[in-house]
Design a protein around this motif. Structure first.
Motif, short mmCIF file in Angstrom:
data_model
loop_
_atom_site.label_atom_id
_atom_site.label_comp_id
_atom_site.label_asym_id
_atom_site.label_seq_id
_atom_site.Cartn_x
_atom_site.Cartn_y
_atom_site.Cartn_z
N GLY A 270 0.78 -1.23 0.00
CA GLY A 270 0.00 0.00 0.00
C GLY A 270 0.81 1.28 0.00
N THR A 271 2.14 1.17 -0.01
CA THR A 271 2.98 2.36 -0.16
C THR A 271 3.17 2.65 -1.65
N GLU A 272 3.63 3.84 -1.96
CA GLU A 272 3.80 4.20 -3.37
C GLU A 272 4.99 3.48 -3.98
N HIS A 273 4.79 2.93 -5.16
CA HIS A 273 5.84 2.22 -5.88
C HIS A 273 6.00 2.80 -7.27
N GLU A 274 7.25 2.77 -7.75
CA GLU A 274 7.56 3.18 -9.12
C GLU A 274 7.52 1.95 -10.00
N CYS A 275 6.69 1.98 -11.04
CA CYS A 275 6.41 0.79 -11.85
C CYS A 275 6.82 1.00 -13.30
N LEU A 276 7.16 -0.11 -13.95
CA LEU A 276 7.50 -0.11 -15.37
C LEU A 276 6.83 -1.33 -15.99
N LEU A 277 5.86 -1.08 -16.86
CA LEU A 277 5.08 -2.15 -17.46
C LEU A 277 5.50 -2.35 -18.91
N TYR A 278 6.15 -3.47 -19.19
CA TYR A 278 6.58 -3.79 -20.55
C TYR A 278 5.39 -4.30 -21.36
N LEU A 279 5.29 -3.80 -22.60
CA LEU A 279 4.17 -4.13 -23.47
C LEU A 279 4.48 -5.37 -24.31
N PRO A 280 3.45 -6.03 -24.85
CA PRO A 280 3.66 -7.26 -25.62
C PRO A 280 4.56 -7.06 -26.84
N LEU A 281 5.27 -8.12 -27.19
CA LEU A 281 6.23 -8.04 -28.28
C LEU A 281 5.60 -8.27 -29.66
N PHE A 282 4.55 -9.08 -29.72
CA PHE A 282 3.99 -9.46 -31.02
C PHE A 282 2.50 -9.15 -31.09
N ALA A 283 2.11 -8.00 -30.57
CA ALA A 283 0.70 -7.63 -30.57
C ALA A 283 0.54 -6.14 -30.79
N GLU A 284 -0.51 -5.79 -31.50
CA GLU A 284 -0.88 -4.40 -31.70
C GLU A 284 -1.88 -4.01 -30.61
N ILE A 285 -1.65 -2.87 -29.98
CA ILE A 285 -2.52 -2.40 -28.91
C ILE A 285 -3.34 -1.22 -29.42
N ASN A 286 -4.66 -1.32 -29.27
CA ASN A 286 -5.52 -0.18 -29.59
C ASN A 286 -5.78 0.69 -28.37
N GLN A 287 -6.00 0.05 -27.24
CA GLN A 287 -6.19 0.78 -25.99
C GLN A 287 -5.73 -0.09 -24.83
N LEU A 288 -5.08 0.54 -23.86
CA LEU A 288 -4.59 -0.17 -22.68
C LEU A 288 -5.08 0.56 -21.43
N MET A 289 -5.71 -0.19 -20.53
CA MET A 289 -6.20 0.36 -19.28
C MET A 289 -5.44 -0.28 -18.12
N ILE A 290 -5.02 0.53 -17.16
CA ILE A 290 -4.34 0.05 -15.96
C ILE A 290 -5.36 0.01 -14.83
N GLY A 291 -5.49 -1.14 -14.17
CA GLY A 291 -6.44 -1.30 -13.08
C GLY A 291 -5.76 -1.21 -11.73
N ILE A 292 -6.30 -0.36 -10.86
CA ILE A 292 -5.79 -0.22 -9.49
C ILE A 292 -6.96 -0.25 -8.52
N ASP A 293 -6.66 -0.35 -7.23
CA ASP A 293 -7.71 -0.34 -6.21
C ASP A 293 -8.50 0.97 -6.27
N GLU A 294 -9.77 0.88 -5.97
CA GLU A 294 -10.65 2.04 -6.09
C GLU A 294 -10.19 3.23 -5.26
N ASP A 295 -9.57 2.97 -4.10
CA ASP A 295 -9.14 4.06 -3.22
C ASP A 295 -7.67 4.44 -3.42
N ALA A 296 -7.03 3.89 -4.45
CA ALA A 296 -5.60 4.15 -4.69
C ALA A 296 -5.41 5.27 -5.71
N THR A 297 -4.18 5.75 -5.80
CA THR A 297 -3.84 6.79 -6.77
C THR A 297 -2.83 6.23 -7.77
N ILE A 298 -2.80 6.85 -8.94
CA ILE A 298 -1.82 6.50 -9.97
C ILE A 298 -1.45 7.76 -10.73
N ASP A 299 -0.15 7.94 -10.98
CA ASP A 299 0.34 9.12 -11.66
C ASP A 299 1.46 8.73 -12.61
#
Length: 360
Positions: free
Chosen positions: A140-169
């Motif tokens: 529950g503390t703030e973490h610095e994240c790095l999300l690698y995307l798929p290598l062989f796929a085209e992305i039209n839209q990507l949504m990041i899911g977090i807890d309802e009471d959490a923050t993301i920046d």
């Protein structure tokens, strides 16, 4: 009666767990930080080249340059749980790469100043758009994240899911400079288990330098139309895995015009070419061994001339072969460990060259 009571107890406990589980809210990843982006301004932010603006690509290449390989999303969050939900375009299913690498996601989180693997996975191919949980039950503390995307796929839209009471920046780009890297299936990441294990990704985490990936499996052959696109890239330096796919004849015909086109738009910037790696399938297959030897010999010859003919051109030699020759998946592509060896082998060579240009 005992069975009924036990069933009721289990049902009540399951309901309690369900009530305790935090609800998830989703935010569009386009509002976070895109790392490793080769060209800004593409209509789809996850495409590497604008295929409307640049012409000449064949059908396979048109898909490859729309794939998200080499890119990642940087963000910070205090969520205890992180999920992704993706609307895919075209998706490949290569036989020599895991699904997690091809159309899955790979999450790293910084701990004690180091990027540490946190979670990875892929939905079944039949349900790719369903939400995917990557990490759960964090502190529950703030973490610095790095999300690698798929290598062989085209992305039209990507949504990041977090807890309802959490923050993301969005986080700042965690790597320095902009160094373009164009290459073959090796640079694309074929046969890795997950996207964070490509040699460019490992290079970035180890050095803190940002590589802008343009790996095109089977199609890195010093083509003039790729040179045209790369000439417009805002980059401090260029690295090429350019001798793994073309024949000796194509290397001889295309290398100098390729160099001249890049240098026309980027005078004074280092162009670092890599020799192709040893392939294990050459051990017993004499025809393949002959073809690979011819390519390597031509690359050595042409690069020796290029370094005399042109300023700011360099030639380095990577290694992806383990001492016991067990670091290959299919005789052509390295395993994760083979790619680790590759990254380690080029780091001192590349960083020494870049340092001459103040790129540190």
């Amino acid at each position: 009666m005992k069975r009924i009571i036990c069933f009721l107890v289990v049902a009540v406990m399951a309901a309690a767990v369900a009530l305790a589980a935090p609800k998830t809210k989703y935010l569009d990843a386009k509002n976070l930080t895109l790392v490793g982006k080769l060209m800004p301004g593409t209509p789809n932010p996850y495409h590497r080249i604008d295929t409307i603006r640049y012409k000449g690509f064949d059908k396979k290449e048109l898909l490859q340059v729309r794939e998200a390989a080499g890119m990642s999303i940087a963000f910070k969050t205090n969520s205890r749980n992180i999920k992704v939900a993706c609307n895919f375009g075209e998706v490949e299913r290569p036989r020599n790469s895991m699904g997690i690498a091809a159309y899955g996601f790979d999450l790293y989180i910084k701990k004690d100043g180091q990027w540490r693997w946190a979670g990875s996975g892929a939905r079944p191919y039949e349900s790719l758009s369903n939400p995917l949980s990557l990490v759960t039950n964090m502190d529950g503390t703030e973490h610095e994240c790095l999300l690698y995307l798929p290598l062989f796929a085209e992305i039209n839209q990507l949504m990041i899911g977090i807890d309802e009471d959490a923050t993301i920046d969005p986080s700042p780009i965690p790597f320095r400079h902009r160094i373009a890297i164009f290459g073959s299936s090796y640079t694309h990441g074929t046969s890795t288990s997950r996207a964070g294990m490509t040699y460019p990704a490992q290079f970035c985490r180890a050095t803190g330098l940002q590589l802008l990936g343009l790996g095109c499996s089977g199609h890195s052959m010093l083509q003039p139309y790729f040179a045209e696109a790369l000439a417009d890239v805002d980059a401090d330096a260029f690295i090429f895995d350019g001798f793994s796919n073309p024949s000796a004849k194509l290397i001889k015909e295309r290398l100098f015009p390729f160099i001249e086109r890049i240098q026309k738009s980027h005078p004074g910037k280092p162009l670092i070419f890599q020799q192709t790696i040893d392939r294990e399938y050459c051990t017993f297959n004499t025809a393949r061994a002959k073809s690979e030897a011819e390519k390597k010999a031509m690359a050595e010859k042409m690069m020796a001339e290029a370094m005399t003919k042109y300023k700011d051109v360099y030639f380095i030699h990577p290694n992806a072969t383990s001492d016991n020759h067990e670091a290959s998946v299919d005789g052509i592509h390295p395993s994760d460990y083979g790619y680790t060896l590759w990254a380690r082998s080029i780091i001192p060579q590349v960083t020494a060259i870049l340092a001459k240009y103040g790129i540190k």
